[in-house]
Design a protein around this motif. Structure first.
Motif, mmCIF file in Angstrom:
data_model
loop_
_atom_site.group_PDB
_atom_site.id
_atom_site.type_symbol
_atom_site.label_atom_id
_atom_site.label_comp_id
_atom_site.label_asym_id
_atom_site.label_seq_id
_atom_site.Cartn_x
_atom_site.Cartn_y
_atom_site.Cartn_z
ATOM 1 N N ASP A 612 0.816 -1.209 0.000
ATOM 2 C CA ASP A 612 0.000 0.000 0.000
ATOM 3 C C ASP A 612 0.854 1.265 0.000
ATOM 4 O O ASP A 612 0.485 2.270 -0.608
ATOM 5 C CB ASP A 612 -0.923 0.013 1.230
ATOM 6 C CG ASP A 612 -1.959 -1.098 1.192
ATOM 7 O OD1 ASP A 612 -2.137 -1.711 0.123
ATOM 8 O OD2 ASP A 612 -2.570 -1.360 2.246
ATOM 9 N N ALA A 613 2.008 1.207 0.692
ATOM 10 C CA ALA A 613 2.821 2.404 0.870
ATOM 11 C C ALA A 613 3.744 2.692 -0.303
ATOM 12 O O ALA A 613 4.102 3.856 -0.539
ATOM 13 C CB ALA A 613 3.654 2.272 2.144
ATOM 14 N N ARG A 614 4.134 1.674 -1.064
ATOM 15 C CA ARG A 614 5.143 1.885 -2.103
ATOM 16 C C ARG A 614 4.674 1.545 -3.513
ATOM 17 O O ARG A 614 5.320 1.958 -4.475
ATOM 18 C CB ARG A 614 6.394 1.065 -1.786
ATOM 19 C CG ARG A 614 7.190 1.617 -0.621
ATOM 20 C CD ARG A 614 8.430 0.815 -0.337
ATOM 21 N NE ARG A 614 9.308 1.522 0.595
ATOM 22 C CZ ARG A 614 10.415 1.017 1.143
ATOM 23 N NH1 ARG A 614 10.777 -0.228 0.832
ATOM 24 N NH2 ARG A 614 11.152 1.725 1.968
ATOM 25 N N TYR A 636 -2.450 9.035 -1.033
ATOM 26 C CA TYR A 636 -1.556 8.246 -0.174
ATOM 27 C C TYR A 636 -2.188 8.110 1.213
ATOM 28 O O TYR A 636 -2.457 9.114 1.889
ATOM 29 C CB TYR A 636 -0.195 8.925 -0.068
ATOM 30 C CG TYR A 636 0.798 8.193 0.810
ATOM 31 C CD1 TYR A 636 1.551 7.144 0.303
ATOM 32 C CD2 TYR A 636 0.980 8.551 2.149
ATOM 33 C CE1 TYR A 636 2.469 6.461 1.101
ATOM 34 C CE2 TYR A 636 1.888 7.875 2.957
ATOM 35 C CZ TYR A 636 2.627 6.837 2.428
ATOM 36 O OH TYR A 636 3.523 6.166 3.216
ATOM 37 N N ALA A 638 -1.795 8.000 4.427
ATOM 38 C CA ALA A 638 -0.783 8.204 5.467
ATOM 39 C C ALA A 638 -1.265 7.790 6.844
ATOM 40 O O ALA A 638 -0.541 7.127 7.607
ATOM 41 C CB ALA A 638 -0.352 9.669 5.469
ATOM 42 N N ILE A 641 -1.497 3.985 7.147
ATOM 43 C CA ILE A 641 -0.177 3.362 7.111
ATOM 44 C C ILE A 641 0.557 3.596 8.429
ATOM 45 O O ILE A 641 1.176 2.685 8.983
ATOM 46 C CB ILE A 641 0.629 3.898 5.913
ATOM 47 C CG1 ILE A 641 0.058 3.304 4.620
ATOM 48 C CG2 ILE A 641 2.111 3.556 6.048
ATOM 49 C CD1 ILE A 641 0.631 3.893 3.365
ATOM 50 N N CYS A 645 1.773 0.657 10.906
ATOM 51 C CA CYS A 645 3.204 0.528 11.218
ATOM 52 C C CYS A 645 3.428 0.529 12.726
ATOM 53 O O CYS A 645 4.222 -0.271 13.255
ATOM 54 C CB CYS A 645 3.999 1.660 10.574
ATOM 55 S SG CYS A 645 4.288 1.471 8.804
ATOM 56 N N ILE A 685 8.937 3.553 5.900
ATOM 57 C CA ILE A 685 7.533 3.782 5.536
ATOM 58 C C ILE A 685 6.823 4.532 6.659
ATOM 59 O O ILE A 685 6.049 5.474 6.408
ATOM 60 C CB ILE A 685 6.850 2.432 5.235
ATOM 61 C CG1 ILE A 685 7.396 1.857 3.925
ATOM 62 C CG2 ILE A 685 5.334 2.584 5.160
ATOM 63 C CD1 ILE A 685 7.008 0.410 3.664
ATOM 64 N N ALA A 689 5.087 8.259 6.319
ATOM 65 C CA ALA A 689 3.667 8.487 6.631
ATOM 66 C C ALA A 689 3.525 9.606 7.662
ATOM 67 O O ALA A 689 2.635 10.467 7.547
ATOM 68 C CB ALA A 689 3.042 7.196 7.155
ATOM 69 N N GLU A 736 11.556 6.954 -0.386
ATOM 70 C CA GLU A 736 10.693 7.900 0.324
ATOM 71 C C GLU A 736 11.361 9.253 0.475
ATOM 72 O O GLU A 736 10.695 10.300 0.394
ATOM 73 C CB GLU A 736 10.318 7.350 1.710
ATOM 74 C CG GLU A 736 9.144 6.394 1.709
ATOM 75 C CD GLU A 736 9.524 4.953 1.505
ATOM 76 O OE1 GLU A 736 8.630 4.107 1.305
ATOM 77 O OE2 GLU A 736 10.737 4.648 1.542
#
Length: 835
Positions: A612-614, A636, A638, A641, A645, A685, A689, A736
């Motif tokens: 999802d993040a990349r 995105y 954020a 995520i 995380c 990540i 975020a 990132e």
């Protein structure tokens, strides 16, 4: 060692033969000359009987107890005091370790435990004594086994292998069953399974059988029961060796150099393994890149990068396990890249050739194919310096230029040194490539093909047509219709897929697929750990819609981040078999195989966070030049995520701290190392975020008239560049951090906020630029100038590249010419470099 041992045994045999002919048999050269003098252990009587039974079983010789004054005797010693009497020690031996010594007519078996002693006895009678009782262990010999390779346990599903029996379809299969039993015993150090001619059995079994009506051999596991079949006895033995290699942690079973190569303390064999009845893509290979992971673009040597993931540094055993991992991921072969950019890491192509041969041998021993993919028209740069290389001509065809022909002959001859171990070779002529006409590409491709086929006439030859501009009709005219043309995947672009296939179909050539930036992003530029399940599915479904035009039988997927790319590779290998496998099934398979039931859900969430993040769920969100690029997109997620995380990173740390081992996923390195390499990616990540949320808050504050000074201070704190940690970093920097900087610059441009500067980060970026210019300068006798946009076409640092160049000029690192181009102030340092 294998050759030395073979020579020793041969010489021993010659000496023995001479003595039989002229002087009679020497005392102590046959087992029957010996008796048992001393036996120590937890139950010496049981151990004594075990030795006697083993001797009779293996040699038909009945050993007897003898006094210590007999000239030849055998002693089994496990007490330190007893060992010391003869000048030996057992005190520091591991549980499975043993040593066998022949000294002055005595045979000493030394082990600290009964388990180690039993291993010593079985090894001696299985390897150091002939069936007729002749010793293959000369006077003065010592054999030591540390027991390091012995596993703490072998499980099939949730059943220990000690509960299994080996079942044979008939008497002819029994020798194969006994050989499998010995492999299992050597793996465990204790499990000596019964070998029975098959009949009714209540417990679990490993069935070995010959089926002369079968079209091929097979290995299946269903509900924990193993069935190994061959078309004949030799085929059965081959399939048994394959089972040992794939599932018992061995390499090269059945060969002289067979050994345990698995890194885990415990081996877990899946309880269900079945061959697919139908496959969408018949041949599936991973494109294993061999450039050093810490040598970005052959220019920047990064001392911070973990080399746990660097295949060039892997041992023979680790490379074997890596190939085995790819087989587990669903691939039928491997494709390895051969190029000067890979040689640059060692300044030596021979070292890379050794590694490539190891991988080819591993693939073939696992019934996989091996493909060599070579740069067909680029033999310098990327860290490799050959200033004699010539590619073209001032006018006319490059193929007609003698100096160019000499260059191509030189490098094609280097490539062809590997022809004997290849099943397929692919020439790549564009990006990079120094030829500019279709005729030159076709003629040099023919030269490459002819060199390989001179050594290996049956080799399959093809040309990579990945985004190239060359005329395919010219290629087929020169190379013939049996050439394979390899298409790029074009991701979700149906029209481009259709167009390429239509061309190949009309030309009558063969079609293969060569996928780049599918499983992951190439590590040369924007290195990152990716998990691209949904992108792979999208790509394959798009490609499958074109099968009515022409269906390929071969597909390869890029592998540059290696162990951390394994999870995407697993999805690729299995989706290439069946593109309709549900995502939840793949998540479940991977996560249980890696982390077991306890942590499966948590590991699935880690993979989903990375995706999802990349990457997102479409190639449009994955590719950095797309307007929908997920890292810079307003969509995105954020907040989600960051929350995920915060929840999963502690669980990952817990898994690391527990010292977990892999369940059934056959990594070439310990699972703990893999998890520790994943951790910094999740931290990156998480940091990004957090930045996105803080930037969003800054945007709101600015719109509410926050002062320029306060905005600048808050931005500098929020926009601290995401750390590289020990991750692989490409020429464009951490993924990132690059997106973060672009968003910061856009915000500053729009709001008039002062651009934050981080001197330590600028120093690293300047180092990348400097080393890239050094790479161009090496071996040149005049300064090499670099003009705007100076570095990586401006894609790495964008508008800031000019500021960094200007500062490097001011700092005395670079000299700027009147036209704006720059060169190294210390360029003369590099004039003597060569490869």
């Amino acid at each position: 060692m294998g050759k030395r041992r073979g020579t020793l045994l041969l010489l021993t045999g010659l000496v023995s033969l001479f003595c039989w002919a002229g002087c009679g048999r020497q005392e102590g050269e046959r087992l029957k000359d010996y008796g048992i003098y001393r036996v120590e252990g937890e139950d010496s009587m049981v151990l004594t009987q075990f030795v006697m039974d083993l001797a009779q079983e293996k040699t038909d010789i009945k050993l007897k107890n003898v006094p210590g004054d007999q000239e030849n005797w055998i002693s089994l010693i496990s007490h330190e005091e007893s060992a010391n009497e003869y000048g030996y020690t057992v005190e520091r031996m591991d549980d499975n370790a043993f040593t066998i010594v022949r000294n002055e007519g005595h045979l000493f078996f030394l082990a600290r435990t009964d388990q180690g002693m039993e291993r010593a006895c079985r090894y001696f009678f299985g390897n150091l004594v002939e069936r007729n009782g002749d010793l293959l262990f000369p006077e003065g010999s010592v054999y030591a086994d540390t027991g390091a390779g012995v596993k703490e346990g072998v499980w099939i599903g949730d059943v220990p292998i000690e509960e299994y029996a080996i079942l044979c379809g008939g008497k002819e299969e029994r020798p194969v069953g006994e050989e499998l039993r010995d492999f299992i015993y050597e793996t465990t150090g204790r499990a000596f399974l019964p070998v029975e001619v098959s009949g009714e059995r209540a417990g679990k079994g490993i069935l070995l059988s010959v089926d002369r009506e079968a079209r091929e051999g097979s290995i299946t596991i269903e509900d924990g029961n193993v069935v190994i079949e061959g078309m004949d006895l030799e085929g059965l033995r081959h399939e048994m060796h394959l089972f040992v290699n794939l599932y018992l942690g061995w390499m090269n079973a059945g060969q002289k150099d067979a050994c345990i190569s698995n890194a885990s303390r415990t081996i877990h064999i899946p309880s269900d393994v079945r061959q697919a009845e139908e496959t969408w893509m018949e041949e599936r290979e991973a494109v294993v890149t061999l450039w050093n992971v810490n040598y970005a673009g052959g220019a920047y040597l990064n001392g911070a990068v973990s080399l746990k993931n660097n295949l060039v540094d892997y041992s023979r055993e680790q490379l074997y396990e890596y190939v085995k991992m790819l087989q587990y991921c669903g691939f039928t072969g491997i494709q390895v890249t051969e190029m000067c950019g890979a040689w640059a890491g060692t300044d030596n192509y021979e070292i890379l050739h050794e590694k490539i041969r190891m991988m080819a041998d591993a693939a073939h021993s696992l019934d996989m194919k091996f493909t060599l993919w070579v740069w067909g028209a680029n033999f310098s740069d990327f860290g490799w310096v050959d200033n004699t290389a010539v590619y073209g001509a001032e006018e006319g065809a490059a193929y007609d230029n003698p100096r160019a022909r000499e260059t191509f002959e030189k490098y094609y001859s280097i490539y062809a040194q590997l022809a004997d171990c290849c099943d397929r070779v692919i020439g790549h002529y564009y990006d990079p490539g120094r030829l500019h006409s279709s005729g030159d590409v076709a003629n040099y491709a023919r030269m490459l093909r002819d060199k390989f086929q001179a050594v290996n006439p049956g080799i399959d030859f093809g040309v990579s047509c990945w985004k190239d501009p060359f005329n395919k009709e010219v290629l087929v005219q020169v190379l013939g219709e049996d050439v394979t043309l390899y298409s790029g995947t074009f991701n979700n672009d149906l029209e481009q897929n259709m167009e390429f296939r239509q061309i190949v179909s009309e030309l009558g050539a063969n079609l293969g697929m060569w996928s780049w930036n599918g499983c992951e992003m190439e590590i040369d530029q924007l290195a990152q750990m990716n998990f691209n399940l949904e992108i792979l599915r999208e790509t394959y479904q798009t490609a499958r819609a074109c099968d009515e035009v022409m269906k390929p039988s071969y597909w390869s997927e890029m592998d540059s981040y290696h162990v951390l790319n394994a999870f995407s590779l697993y999805c690729a290998g299995h989706l290439l078999i069946d593109p309709d496998i549900p995502s939840e099934d793949l998540y479940r398979q991977i996560s249980v195989a890696v982390a077991g039931e306890e942590y499966a859900d948590a590991f699935t969430e880690m993979l989903q966070i990375i995706q999802d993040a990349r990457s997102g769920d479409s190639a449009d969100g994955f590719l950095w030049d797309s307007e929908a690029y997920v890292l810079k997109s307003d969509a995105y997620p954020a907040e989600s995520i960051l929350e995920r995380c915060e929840r999963t990173i502690p669980v990952l740390q817990e898994m690391i701290d527990r010292g977990m081992e892999t369940n059934t996923f056959p990594f070439p390195i310990p699972l703990g190392d893999v998890l520790r390499m994943i951790l910094p990616h999740l931290q990156q990540i998480r940091g990004y975020a957090q930045f996105r949320l803080e930037l969003e808050a800054l945007e709101s504050a600015w719109q509410q008239r926050q002062s320029a000074e306060d905005t600048a201070l808050a931005l500098k704190e929020a926009a601290e560049p995401i750390s590289d940690y020990n991750c692989v970093i490409g020429m464009w920097g951490q993924v990132e951090a690059r997106a973060q900087r672009e968003l910061v610059l856009e915000f500053c441009s729009r709001t008039g906020t002062e651009v934050p500067v981080y001197p330590e980060w600028d120093r690293q970026r300047k180092q990348f630029i400097y080393e890239r210019i050094v790479s161009d300068q090496k071996g040149k006798q005049e300064p090499v100038s670099t003009a705007a946009p100076y570095y990586q076409f401006g894609y790495a640092y964008g508008e800031e590249t000019e500021r960094l160049i200007r500062e490097m000029v001011e700092e005395g690192l670079l000299v700027q010419k009147e036209d704006g181009a720059v060169y190294l102030a210390d360029w003369e340092k590099y004039i003597y470099h060569f490869d």
